[in-house]
Motif scaffolding. Structure first.
Motif, PDB file in Angstrom:
ATOM      1  N   GLN A 103      -1.035   9.698  -7.379  1.00  0.00           N
ATOM      2  CA  GLN A 103      -1.414   8.045  -6.862  1.00  0.00           C
ATOM      3  C   GLN A 103      -0.889   6.783  -7.988  1.00  0.00           C
ATOM      4  OE1 GLN A 103      -0.632   7.098  -4.067  1.00  0.00           O
ATOM      5  NE2 GLN A 103      -1.220   8.788  -2.224  1.00  0.00           N
ATOM      6  N   ARG A 104      -0.556   8.060  -8.822  1.00  0.00           N
ATOM      7  CA  ARG A 104      -1.473   6.621 -10.361  1.00  0.00           C
ATOM      8  C   ARG A 104       0.158   5.451 -10.483  1.00  0.00           C
ATOM      9  NH1 ARG A 104      -5.460   7.893 -14.372  1.00  0.00           N
ATOM     10  NH2 ARG A 104      -6.535   9.491 -13.008  1.00  0.00           N
ATOM     11  N   SER A 105       1.254   5.870  -9.844  1.00  0.00           N
ATOM     12  CA  SER A 105       2.468   5.142  -9.546  1.00  0.00           C
ATOM     13  C   SER A 105       2.908   4.883  -8.695  1.00  0.00           C
ATOM     14  CB  SER A 105       3.569   6.054 -11.414  1.00  0.00           C
ATOM     15  OG  SER A 105       3.819   7.182 -10.667  1.00  0.00           O
ATOM     16  N   GLU A 106       4.183   4.249  -8.795  1.00  0.00           N
ATOM     17  CA  GLU A 106       4.431   4.350  -7.174  1.00  0.00           C
ATOM     18  C   GLU A 106       6.319   3.632  -7.876  1.00  0.00           C
ATOM     19  OE1 GLU A 106       3.755  -0.066  -5.506  1.00  0.00           O
ATOM     20  OE2 GLU A 106       2.002   1.373  -6.039  1.00  0.00           O
ATOM     21  N   ARG A 107       7.423   3.583  -6.653  1.00  0.00           N
ATOM     22  CA  ARG A 107       8.657   3.262  -7.153  1.00  0.00           C
ATOM     23  C   ARG A 107       8.879   1.954  -6.153  1.00  0.00           C
ATOM     24  NH1 ARG A 107      11.113   7.339  -7.595  1.00  0.00           N
ATOM     25  NH2 ARG A 107      11.805   7.093  -9.511  1.00  0.00           N
ATOM     26  N   ARG A 108       8.911   0.890  -6.451  1.00  0.00           N
ATOM     27  CA  ARG A 108       9.357  -0.035  -5.381  1.00  0.00           C
ATOM     28  C   ARG A 108      10.767  -0.193  -4.663  1.00  0.00           C
ATOM     29  NH1 ARG A 108       7.004  -4.801  -6.089  1.00  0.00           N
ATOM     30  NH2 ARG A 108       5.156  -3.804  -5.515  1.00  0.00           N
ATOM     31  N   LEU A 109      10.975   0.365  -3.044  1.00  0.00           N
ATOM     32  CA  LEU A 109      12.047   0.386  -3.058  1.00  0.00           C
ATOM     33  C   LEU A 109      12.970  -1.123  -3.622  1.00  0.00           C
ATOM     34  CD1 LEU A 109      11.485   1.553   0.950  1.00  0.00           C
ATOM     35  CD2 LEU A 109      11.880   2.706  -1.211  1.00  0.00           C
ATOM     36  N   GLY A 110      14.429  -0.121  -3.433  1.00  0.00           N
ATOM     37  CA  GLY A 110      15.621  -1.214  -4.542  1.00  0.00           C
ATOM     38  C   GLY A 110      15.499  -1.105  -6.070  1.00  0.00           C
ATOM     39  N   GLU A 111      14.300  -0.298  -6.984  1.00  0.00           N
ATOM     40  CA  GLU A 111      14.197  -0.269  -7.649  1.00  0.00           C
ATOM     41  C   GLU A 111      14.181   0.714  -8.786  1.00  0.00           C
ATOM     42  OE1 GLU A 111      10.714  -4.003  -8.711  1.00  0.00           O
ATOM     43  OE2 GLU A 111      10.402  -2.032  -9.364  1.00  0.00           O
ATOM     44  N   LEU A 112      14.978   0.998 -10.184  1.00  0.00           N
ATOM     45  CA  LEU A 112      14.606   2.662 -10.699  1.00  0.00           C
ATOM     46  C   LEU A 112      13.912   2.749 -10.786  1.00  0.00           C
ATOM     47  CD1 LEU A 112      17.340   4.465 -11.604  1.00  0.00           C
ATOM     48  CD2 LEU A 112      17.587   3.088 -13.743  1.00  0.00           C
ATOM     49  N   PHE A 113      12.774   2.408 -12.254  1.00  0.00           N
ATOM     50  CA  PHE A 113      11.722   2.608 -12.207  1.00  0.00           C
ATOM     51  C   PHE A 113      10.666   2.757 -11.792  1.00  0.00           C
ATOM     52  CE2 PHE A 113      14.857   1.537 -15.788  1.00  0.00           C
ATOM     53  CZ  PHE A 113      14.989   2.380 -15.441  1.00  0.00           C
ATOM     54  N   LYS A 114       9.463   3.304 -11.981  1.00  0.00           N
ATOM     55  CA  LYS A 114       8.228   3.200 -11.298  1.00  0.00           C
ATOM     56  C   LYS A 114       7.616   2.134 -12.039  1.00  0.00           C
ATOM     57  CE  LYS A 114       7.981   7.999  -9.273  1.00  0.00           C
ATOM     58  NZ  LYS A 114       6.946   9.209  -9.890  1.00  0.00           N
ATOM     59  N   ARG A 115       5.706   1.970 -11.279  1.00  0.00           N
ATOM     60  CA  ARG A 115       5.589   1.118 -11.453  1.00  0.00           C
ATOM     61  C   ARG A 115       4.055   1.472 -11.704  1.00  0.00           C
ATOM     62  NH1 ARG A 115       5.654  -4.033  -9.010  1.00  0.00           N
ATOM     63  NH2 ARG A 115       8.394  -4.278  -9.543  1.00  0.00           N
ATOM     64  N   ASP A 116       3.401   1.368 -12.070  1.00  0.00           N
ATOM     65  CA  ASP A 116       1.514   1.948 -12.637  1.00  0.00           C
ATOM     66  C   ASP A 116       0.888   1.180 -10.956  1.00  0.00           C
ATOM     67  OD1 ASP A 116       1.979   2.813 -14.672  1.00  0.00           O
ATOM     68  OD2 ASP A 116       1.060   1.154 -15.576  1.00  0.00           O
ATOM     69  N   THR A 117       0.566   1.258 -10.391  1.00  0.00           N
ATOM     70  CA  THR A 117      -0.335   1.591  -9.012  1.00  0.00           C
ATOM     71  C   THR A 117      -1.796   0.916  -9.172  1.00  0.00           C
ATOM     72  OG1 THR A 117       0.216   3.729  -7.767  1.00  0.00           O
ATOM     73  CG2 THR A 117      -1.415   1.884  -6.875  1.00  0.00           C
ATOM     74  N   LEU A 118      -2.083  -0.633  -8.507  1.00  0.00           N
ATOM     75  CA  LEU A 118      -3.051  -1.353  -8.916  1.00  0.00           C
ATOM     76  C   LEU A 118      -4.400  -1.165  -8.050  1.00  0.00           C
ATOM     77  CD1 LEU A 118      -1.043  -4.666  -9.031  1.00  0.00           C
ATOM     78  CD2 LEU A 118      -1.580  -3.387 -11.170  1.00  0.00           C
ATOM     79  N   MET A 119      -5.109  -1.047  -8.484  1.00  0.00           N
ATOM     80  CA  MET A 119      -6.177  -1.083  -7.698  1.00  0.00           C
ATOM     81  C   MET A 119      -6.223  -1.968  -6.456  1.00  0.00           C
ATOM     82  SD  MET A 119      -9.036   1.014  -7.153  1.00  0.00           S
ATOM     83  CE  MET A 119     -10.736   1.083  -6.325  1.00  0.00           C
ATOM     84  N   PHE A 120      -6.063  -1.401  -5.021  1.00  0.00           N
ATOM     85  CA  PHE A 120      -6.454  -2.018  -3.703  1.00  0.00           C
ATOM     86  C   PHE A 120      -5.621  -2.435  -4.057  1.00  0.00           C
ATOM     87  CE2 PHE A 120     -11.614  -2.842  -5.402  1.00  0.00           C
ATOM     88  CZ  PHE A 120     -11.679  -2.200  -4.294  1.00  0.00           C
ATOM     89  N   ASN A 121      -3.805  -2.349  -4.564  1.00  0.00           N
ATOM     90  CA  ASN A 121      -3.135  -2.524  -4.946  1.00  0.00           C
ATOM     91  C   ASN A 121      -2.610  -3.519  -5.172  1.00  0.00           C
ATOM     92  OD1 ASN A 121      -0.437  -1.909  -3.543  1.00  0.00           O
ATOM     93  ND2 ASN A 121      -0.434  -3.375  -1.397  1.00  0.00           N
ATOM     94  N   GLY A 122      -3.672  -4.569  -6.190  1.00  0.00           N
ATOM     95  CA  GLY A 122      -3.129  -5.991  -6.678  1.00  0.00           C
ATOM     96  C   GLY A 122      -3.772  -6.724  -6.230  1.00  0.00           C
TER      97      GLY A 122
END
Length: 318
Positions: A282-301
């Motif tokens: 669960q450390r990273s995620e892919r925003r739909l429509g983006e190519l690269f993953k981003r870090d997942t934020l605690m409490f989703n930011g």
């Protein structure tokens, strides 16, 4: 692990290219802009398949950007890439199948440990408060994410109208379940109706929201029409769709995914990148429509909810 029960077919599933693979490849190519002519053709095809945006326009009294300055995910993506197992288990199924759901008239039953239980029509529920638009980011447990402008009313302010008593420690939610309107539900693998729950202080937090629309119009059926929960600091499966019953209860209520597989889906289900899902990180995620993953934020930011869990072991109470 969820075992999906497939309807009988004359053709072996191993001989068929999964539709989700076919459609997701098209989505990826179009959103990444690969091949000008191909992308244009794919975009046209997707527009023809997409549900109409023609929900009823909603009068919005207040707008809040609660996802920073992040780009809003396109409506077409959010309305065609859904988890709503009562209308099919592939992401594209709900947008094709959910038209069978009748969303008017709609009555919400509020029961349990409260002084003013009621059966209230949705239109009457909305009358006392002006509708708000809130742009929230959302994280799915499957490691993808979206940013959506929801329209609705604060959950906590709505619950107060029914005067919960001191015995109300939790709030339980239940979705509609109608075999006639939801013929695909028999293949869901879930114990239905779908149920969810929050601790009472979570439900009263200002970020908790009851959504009746998105992108300025009424909700599409596949996105939870006509009334859904939106809890942006928790994984998406907590945001129960098409709510027909709310109960104030003293004991922790059962929840659908926790009941199915408690080792994977805890009651709290807060976005916590430090808690490893048994089958993926669960450390990273892919925003739909983006190519690269981003870090997942605690409490989703949304750090403003951290005080709700002061002193709790959030790896144990996941």
């Amino acid at each position: 692990m969820l075992i999906r029960i497939r309807p009988p077919s004359a053709v072996q599933s191993s001989e068929i290219t999964p539709e989700s693979t076919y459609r997701n490849r098209r989505r990826f190519l179009a959103e990444m802009g690969i091949g000008a002519v191909g992308a244009l053709a794919l975009s046209s095809a997707r527009a023809a398949e997409a549900p109409k945006t023609g929900g009823e326009p909603l009068k919005i009294g207040k707008q809040s950007k609660l996802a920073g300055d992040e780009t809003v995910t396109p409506f077409e993506t959010v309305s065609t890439y859904n988890n709503y197992y009562e209308f099919g288990t592939d992401k594209e199924d709900p947008s094709r199948n959910a038209h069978t759901l009748k969303t008017r008239p709609w009555t919400l039953s509020v029961e349990g440990e409260c002084e003013a239980p009621a059966q209230v029509a949705l239109d009457d529920l909305l009358k006392p408060a002006a509708l708000e638009e809130r742009i929230y980011r959302h994280r799915c447990v499957e490691a993808w994410s979206i940013v959506v402008p929801w329209v609705g009313i604060p959950l906590g302010e709505t619950l107060k109208r029914f005067k919960p008593t001191s015995k109300a420690k939790y709030v339980a939610f239940e979705t509609i379940y109608d075999k006639q309107q939801m013929p695909e539900a028999r293949w869901s693998g879930l114990q239905l109706p779908y149920v969810e729950g929050l601790r009472i202080d979570e439900a009263m937090h200002p970020l908790a929201f009851l959504s009746v629309g998105m992108y300025g119009k009424t909700l599409p059926n596949q996105n939870g029409a006509p009334l859904r929960l939106t809890v942006p600091w928790k994984y998406g499966f907590k945001s129960i769709k098409s709510i027909v019953r709310i109960r104030f209860v003293e004991a922790m209520p059962p929840t659908t995914w926790n009941r199915l597989q408690s080792s994977e889906y805890g009651f709290y289900s807060n976005v916590n990148p430090q808690v490893q899902h048994p089958r993926w990180s669960q450390r990273s995620e892919r925003r739909l429509g983006e190519l690269f993953k981003r870090d997942t934020l605690m409490f989703n930011g949304y750090p403003e909810v951290a005080s709700l869990y002061a002193g709790m072991d959030l790896k144990k109470f996941y």
